[in-house]
Write an enzyme that holds these catalytic residues in place. Structure first.
Site, PDB file in Angstrom:
ATOM      1  N   TRP A   1       0.651  -1.271   0.008  1.00 12.94           N
ATOM      2  CA  TRP A   1       0.038   0.012   0.203  1.00 12.94           C
ATOM      3  C   TRP A   1       0.881   1.272   0.120  1.00 12.94           C
ATOM      4  O   TRP A   1       0.281   2.310  -0.148  1.00 12.94           O
ATOM      5  CB  TRP A   1      -0.887   0.112   1.238  1.00 12.94           C
ATOM      6  CG  TRP A   1      -0.219  -0.395   2.440  1.00 12.94           C
ATOM      7  CD1 TRP A   1      -0.068  -1.416   3.137  1.00 12.94           C
ATOM      8  CD2 TRP A   1       0.664   0.502   3.410  1.00 12.94           C
ATOM      9  NE1 TRP A   1       0.399  -1.515   4.331  1.00 12.94           N
ATOM     10  CE2 TRP A   1       1.146  -0.275   4.381  1.00 12.94           C
ATOM     11  CE3 TRP A   1       1.059   1.979   3.146  1.00 12.94           C
ATOM     12  CZ2 TRP A   1       2.024   0.294   5.265  1.00 12.94           C
ATOM     13  CZ3 TRP A   1       1.854   2.317   4.240  1.00 12.94           C
ATOM     14  CH2 TRP A   1       2.242   1.625   5.153  1.00 12.94           C
ATOM     15  N   ASN A   2       2.052   1.077   0.263  1.00 14.26           N
ATOM     16  CA  ASN A   2       2.987   2.506   0.393  1.00 14.26           C
ATOM     17  C   ASN A   2       3.239   3.361  -0.486  1.00 14.26           C
ATOM     18  O   ASN A   2       3.285   4.512  -0.678  1.00 14.26           O
ATOM     19  CB  ASN A   2       4.377   2.199   1.369  1.00 14.26           C
ATOM     20  CG  ASN A   2       5.194   1.107   0.257  1.00 14.26           C
ATOM     21  OD1 ASN A   2       4.512   0.408  -0.449  1.00 14.26           O
ATOM     22  ND2 ASN A   2       6.328   1.229   0.511  1.00 14.26           N
TER      23      ASN A   2
ATOM     24  N   GLU B   1       9.833  -8.588  -3.534  1.00 17.34           N
ATOM     25  CA  GLU B   1      10.738  -7.652  -2.750  1.00 17.34           C
ATOM     26  C   GLU B   1       9.847  -7.686  -1.340  1.00 17.34           C
ATOM     27  O   GLU B   1       8.607  -7.106  -1.165  1.00 17.34           O
ATOM     28  CB  GLU B   1      10.373  -6.286  -3.368  1.00 17.34           C
ATOM     29  CG  GLU B   1      11.346  -5.391  -2.927  1.00 17.34           C
ATOM     30  CD  GLU B   1      10.734  -4.235  -2.169  1.00 17.34           C
ATOM     31  OE1 GLU B   1      10.234  -4.746  -1.242  1.00 17.34           O
ATOM     32  OE2 GLU B   1      10.823  -3.234  -2.687  1.00 17.34           O
TER      33      GLU B   1
ATOM     34  N   CYS C   1      10.467   1.074   2.207  1.00 16.79           N
ATOM     35  CA  CYS C   1      11.162  -0.384   2.484  1.00 16.79           C
ATOM     36  C   CYS C   1      12.609  -0.368   2.528  1.00 16.79           C
ATOM     37  O   CYS C   1      13.380  -0.982   3.201  1.00 16.79           O
ATOM     38  CB  CYS C   1      10.970  -1.538   1.548  1.00 16.79           C
ATOM     39  SG  CYS C   1      11.220  -1.177  -0.253  1.00 16.79           S
TER      40      CYS C   1
END
Length: 480
Positions: A148-149, A247, A281
């Site tokens: 969602w980021n 990822e 991330c």
């Protein structure tokens, strides 16, 4: 503004079997309503992609590129709406939605160009009895699970190579931020993209995610998400032989040596920790600073942190929005409190910004003297918290940096080029950034250890969407 979005399945917009509200974490208000799928409908999307495989994979590269450029043009025409979707579903600052959107265009451009460089590869036959060629063929149906980021950036990483390679794709965006991805589905429908080539479904993670993963239809399961989610997807996918490209989580170390450009290091650490509320991330998770420059670094980071403007207003120069929801807020606050209980000192921040009474805003925070037994040292904080430790010994700090199951990004700041390259070779991370940071669609983005398998971005990513076939032809009258 309240948006209403449907899923995109087999070339049409689909109302699904239910709908859910999407909440803006900046003000806790509903900003949209989206249709959602159940497991059966998710399987219908896979079947549509499977039915499209033969025609799409055999479509000429030039025709696929033409479709990609048609989609790019339509996306550009809808830029404002797509950015509004991100702005509302994440509470992200208006300025930062630009990069999210532009990555989608960059991906279509890059993979449309890269696919045209594909060529048949020939192999030598030492005996001279056969000719051998290697050809690349579309791997099959791809299923992509998105975090969602960065709603459109994450979609870009999957959509570009899938379209270029001739792989029909089923995309499952996060139910926390589905508006922008579903808006892309609307645009695919508007331009008349062949049915089944792109399908976008959303719904409860476990129900539709497990239905997709456990189906024998996908040839490739690709994911951007946590390590635990990656493990779960692989377990569910074991019903058939599949490929995986994932990822996953990070725990990025930053090593700042006594000869480093401390100003530069402070700039980069603060940008990565605060621009997307730390929900990146590759954001620094553990900042190791040489004791000789530690005090200088503290002061420079504090000055930058104090200047961060937190809020939600499209018409203001906002630096940082909220974290994704109240659950994330509580998790971040718990990590900070645990660090303090174990000896860390709060230099600035923690908790809610004083001027914001509602929403999932977490104050930009700097922790000093974080201990190695603190949870925040081991766990990816995914929030606007800078955790600082001091060091004196090079060998020990490299050992500490590698002391994690994660292996995504890492950072080195030093004026000693020989030391930089020596340490870069010893760091067990998929990416090492020396005296700077750079991400772009043409650069491989990958992790080692528990941070994933495979590659996003670059020509290496495109390779994952192909299988290799060897064709060996006997010369002359035929040879055994």
């Amino acid at each position: 503004m309240t948006l209403s979005k449907k899923m995109y399945i087999n070339g049409t917009l689909h109302s699904g079997h239910a709908s859910v509200s999407i909440i803006n974490p900046a003000n806790d208000e509903a900003v949209g309503e989206v249709s959602v799928a159940d497991g059966a409908l998710a399987l219908e999307a896979l079947e549509a992609a499977d039915a499209a495989y033969d025609s799409w994979s055999s479509t000429s590269i030039s025709d696929r590129v033409e479709w990609m450029m048609k989609l790019k043009a339509a996306l550009k025409e809808n830029e404002t709406h797509l950015r509004e979707c991100i702005h509302l579903e994440m509470g992200k600052s208006w300025a930062s939605t630009q990069g999210d959107f532009e990555m989608l265009l960059d991906s279509l451009d890059f993979f449309a160009s890269d696919i045209q460089k594909q060529a048949v590869e020939t192999l030598e036959d030492k005996e001279g009895t056969h000719s051998h060629v290697l050809v690349r063929e579309s791997v099959g149906v791809v299923a992509a699970f998105l975090a969602w980021n960065f709603p459109l950036l994450n979609l870009a990483y999957k959509l570009g190579p899938a379209l270029a390679s001739g792989c029909p794709i089923v995309v499952k965006p996060s139910l926390k931020t589905p508006l922008s991805a579903l808006a892309v589905g609307e645009i695919c429908q508007q331009i008349g993209l062949p049915p089944g080539v792109v399908n976008i479904v959303c719904g409860p993670d476990q129900e539709i995610g497990d239905a997709i993963s456990s189906s024998p239809i996908p040839a490739l399961l690709t994911l951007i998400g946590s390590t635990e989610t990656g493990k779960h997807v692989m377990q569910q996918g074991a019903t058939s032989i599949k490929r995986y490209s994932m990822e996953l989580g990070g725990n990025a170390p930053v090593l700042i040596f006594d000869d480093a450009d401390v100003e530069l290091a402070a700039d980069i650490v603060c940008v990565l920790k605060f621009e997307n509320a730390g929900q990146i991330c590759v954001a620094p998770n553990r900042v190791f600073v040489h004791s000789d420059v530690a005090e200088t670094f503290y002061q420079k980071v504090l000055a930058r942190t104090q200047a961060v403007k937190v809020g939600f207003n499209r018409n203001e120069a906002i630096d940082m929005g909220p974290v994704i929801d109240q659950q994330a807020w509580q998790r971040i606050d718990g990590l900070v409190n645990d660090a303090v209980a174990k000896g860390a000192e709060v230099l600035i921040g923690s908790g809610r910004p004083a001027h914001l009474a509602k929403g999932a805003f977490y104050a930009p925070t700097v922790l000093k003297d974080v201990t190695r037994d603190a949870k925040i040292y081991r766990e990816e904080v995914f929030g606007p918290v800078i955790s600082i430790l001091s060091f004196d010994d090079e060998a020990q700090v490299v050992q500490d940096a590698n002391d994690t199951d994660a292996g995504l990004s890492s950072f080195i700041f030093t004026a000693d080029e020989e030391r930089a390259q020596r340490i870069a070779k010893r760091l067990r991370f998929g990416e090492v950034h020396v005296n700077g940071v750079k991400y772009a669609i043409h650069l491989p983005h990958c992790g080692v250890k528990q941070s994933g398998v495979g590659v996003d971005c670059s020509h290496l990513s495109l390779e994952e969407y192909f299988t290799v076939k060897r064709i060996s032809t006997a010369l002359g009258k035929g040879q055994a």
